[in-house]
Design a protein around this motif. Sequence first.
Motif, PDB file in Angstrom:
ATOM      1  N   ILE A   6      -0.080  -0.300  -4.837  1.00 28.63           N
ATOM      2  CA  ILE A   6      -0.419   1.121  -4.976  1.00 28.63           C
ATOM      3  C   ILE A   6      -1.923   1.318  -4.845  1.00 28.63           C
ATOM      4  N   ALA A   7      -2.700   0.407  -5.402  1.00 27.48           N
ATOM      5  CA  ALA A   7      -4.151   0.485  -5.234  1.00 27.48           C
ATOM      6  C   ALA A   7      -4.522   0.429  -3.759  1.00 27.48           C
ATOM      7  N   GLU A   8      -3.848  -0.418  -2.993  1.00 25.10           N
ATOM      8  CA  GLU A   8      -4.129  -0.517  -1.557  1.00 25.10           C
ATOM      9  C   GLU A   8      -3.793   0.783  -0.837  1.00 25.10           C
ATOM     10  N   ARG A   9      -2.719   1.444  -1.232  1.00 24.52           N
ATOM     11  CA  ARG A   9      -2.369   2.730  -0.614  1.00 24.52           C
ATOM     12  C   ARG A   9      -3.457   3.758  -0.862  1.00 24.52           C
ATOM     13  N   LEU A  10      -3.979   3.795  -2.082  1.00 24.80           N
ATOM     14  CA  LEU A  10      -5.047   4.743  -2.395  1.00 24.80           C
ATOM     15  C   LEU A  10      -6.330   4.392  -1.656  1.00 24.80           C
ATOM     16  N   LEU A  11      -6.674   3.118  -1.616  1.00 27.03           N
ATOM     17  CA  LEU A  11      -7.865   2.691  -0.886  1.00 27.03           C
ATOM     18  C   LEU A  11      -7.757   3.048   0.595  1.00 27.03           C
ATOM     19  N   ARG A  12      -6.574   2.911   1.149  1.00 24.75           N
ATOM     20  CA  ARG A  12      -6.367   3.228   2.572  1.00 24.75           C
ATOM     21  C   ARG A  12      -6.555   4.713   2.827  1.00 24.75           C
ATOM     22  N   ALA A  13      -6.200   5.553   1.849  1.00 20.23           N
ATOM     23  CA  ALA A  13      -6.330   7.001   2.024  1.00 20.23           C
ATOM     24  C   ALA A  13      -7.783   7.413   2.223  1.00 20.23           C
ATOM     25  N   TYR A  14      -8.711   6.706   1.592  1.00 23.76           N
ATOM     26  CA  TYR A  14     -10.132   7.003   1.804  1.00 23.76           C
ATOM     27  C   TYR A  14     -10.527   6.746   3.261  1.00 23.76           C
ATOM     28  N   VAL A  15      -9.927   5.751   3.870  1.00 23.97           N
ATOM     29  CA  VAL A  15     -10.289   5.349   5.232  1.00 23.97           C
ATOM     30  C   VAL A  15      -9.585   6.210   6.272  1.00 23.97           C
ATOM     31  N   THR A  16      -8.298   6.442   6.079  1.00 26.44           N
ATOM     32  CA  THR A  16      -7.515   7.176   7.073  1.00 26.44           C
ATOM     33  C   THR A  16      -7.696   8.679   6.969  1.00 26.44           C
ATOM     34  N   ARG A  17      -8.223   9.156   5.821  1.00 26.12           N
ATOM     35  CA  ARG A  17      -8.364  10.587   5.542  1.00 26.12           C
ATOM     36  C   ARG A  17      -7.007  11.271   5.448  1.00 26.12           C
ATOM     37  N   GLU A  18      -5.989  10.523   5.094  1.00 20.72           N
ATOM     38  CA  GLU A  18      -4.639  11.060   4.961  1.00 20.72           C
ATOM     39  C   GLU A  18      -4.167  10.858   3.526  1.00 20.72           C
ATOM     40  N   ALA A  19      -3.853  11.974   2.860  1.00 16.40           N
ATOM     41  CA  ALA A  19      -3.381  11.901   1.480  1.00 16.40           C
ATOM     42  C   ALA A  19      -1.989  11.285   1.421  1.00 16.40           C
ATOM     43  N   ILE A  20      -1.658  10.697   0.284  1.00 14.79           N
ATOM     44  CA  ILE A  20      -0.373  10.041   0.106  1.00 14.79           C
ATOM     45  C   ILE A  20       0.514  10.875  -0.819  1.00 14.79           C
ATOM     46  N   GLU A  21       1.787  10.562  -0.826  1.00 15.49           N
ATOM     47  CA  GLU A  21       2.716  11.242  -1.725  1.00 15.49           C
ATOM     48  C   GLU A  21       2.423  10.846  -3.175  1.00 15.49           C
ATOM     49  N   PRO A  22       2.787  11.703  -4.124  1.00 17.55           N
ATOM     50  CA  PRO A  22       2.508  11.377  -5.529  1.00 17.55           C
ATOM     51  C   PRO A  22       3.022  10.005  -5.929  1.00 17.55           C
ATOM     52  N   ILE A  23       2.183   9.264  -6.606  1.00 18.46           N
ATOM     53  CA  ILE A  23       2.557   7.935  -7.075  1.00 18.46           C
ATOM     54  C   ILE A  23       3.692   8.028  -8.085  1.00 18.46           C
ATOM     55  N   SER A  24       3.652   9.070  -8.899  1.00 21.57           N
ATOM     56  CA  SER A  24       4.648   9.228  -9.957  1.00 21.57           C
ATOM     57  C   SER A  24       6.042   9.506  -9.422  1.00 21.57           C
ATOM     58  N   SER A  25       6.151   9.858  -8.133  1.00 18.05           N
ATOM     59  CA  SER A  25       7.467  10.145  -7.568  1.00 18.05           C
ATOM     60  C   SER A  25       8.152   8.900  -7.027  1.00 18.05           C
ATOM     61  N   GLY A  26       7.429   7.778  -6.997  1.00 19.06           N
ATOM     62  CA  GLY A  26       8.001   6.547  -6.486  1.00 19.06           C
ATOM     63  C   GLY A  26       8.130   5.493  -7.565  1.00 19.06           C
ATOM     64  N   PRO A  27       8.609   4.297  -7.193  1.00 19.60           N
ATOM     65  CA  PRO A  27       8.769   3.224  -8.174  1.00 19.60           C
ATOM     66  C   PRO A  27       7.442   2.560  -8.504  1.00 19.60           C
ATOM     67  N   GLY A  28       7.343   1.983  -9.698  1.00 24.38           N
ATOM     68  CA  GLY A  28       6.228   1.101  -9.994  1.00 24.38           C
ATOM     69  C   GLY A  28       5.219   1.607 -11.001  1.00 24.38           C
ATOM     70  N   VAL A  29       5.124   2.921 -11.237  1.00 24.68           N
ATOM     71  CA  VAL A  29       4.131   3.435 -12.184  1.00 24.68           C
ATOM     72  C   VAL A  29       4.771   4.482 -13.069  1.00 24.68           C
ATOM     73  N   ARG A  30       4.792   4.215 -14.356  1.00 18.04           N
ATOM     74  CA  ARG A  30       5.349   5.180 -15.292  1.00 18.04           C
ATOM     75  C   ARG A  30       4.450   5.419 -16.500  1.00 18.04           C
ATOM     76  N   THR A  31       3.530   4.499 -16.774  1.00 19.26           N
ATOM     77  CA  THR A  31       2.736   4.604 -17.989  1.00 19.26           C
ATOM     78  C   THR A  31       1.252   4.783 -17.673  1.00 19.26           C
ATOM     79  N   VAL A  32       0.530   5.291 -18.669  1.00 20.89           N
ATOM     80  CA  VAL A  32      -0.915   5.464 -18.549  1.00 20.89           C
ATOM     81  C   VAL A  32      -1.597   4.112 -18.343  1.00 20.89           C
TER      82      VAL A  32
END
Length: 257
Positions: A6-32
């Motif tokens: 997920i960190a890689e997806r966010l890092l890639r968004a800075y480079v591609t200038r393309e926002a990603i779908e909400p992290i909370s809507s997918g698997p892998g992240v539920r807690t603070v």
Amino acid sequence: MTTNDIAERLLRAYVTREAIEPISSGPGVRTVDEAYAIQLAQVDRWRRDGRVVRGHKIGLTSAAMREQLGIDQPDYGHLFEDMFFTPGEPVPVGRFLQPRAEPEIAFVLSGDLAGPGLTVDDAAAAVGSVHAALEIIDSRIADWRIGLVDTIADNASSGGAVVAAEPLPVAATDLADVECVFRVDGEVVATGVGSDVSGTPLGALAWLANRLGELGHRLEAGHVVLSGSLTKAAGISAGNVVTADFPSLGSVRATFA
């Protein structure tokens, strides 16, 4: 999906200038805690790339911002040296994906702050100077469709900052009573008062130091802390001139190019 994925997806968004779908809507992240782990994975990468941490930002400290984004508690992110713009210097909108601006009170620390267990008085004792500031918030999450874990993972929706050069001693005014008028292109967007930020901006600073202390980290002397917006945020685009006027603190202005 792992924290690093997920960190890689966010890092890639800075480079591609393309926002990603909400992290909370997918698997892998539920807690603070998981969300902060994703934030720190990006911070570690940026540090390895040579970027220098210059401080922290506190987000969602006012009811206006929590209501605007539908989130019920504060968060924090990291500020890097290259995220700061000199007052009067044009701010390039193209650096951001979907920027918004908000008025803040900034602290420059004269001493370290290591929680937990710190009081507002402890926080005040570590402040070297107080400044009017504008924060540029941004989101790598499409259409700002964020929940708490989304914004935390995305470095607390950070973008940049403009901090007024004029310092004020922390004891010079009651920060809870500081008033603010927030304008875009001369039109008043919102007004606020320091008590809208966690009762006082110093309360937000104490919260941050205590939260970091729980995680084994501390705030460092010389660092800048943005204490959170006094008002709702305003969307910005090229050509906008944004000002925050604090009668008892000073003013700060940013022109977006």
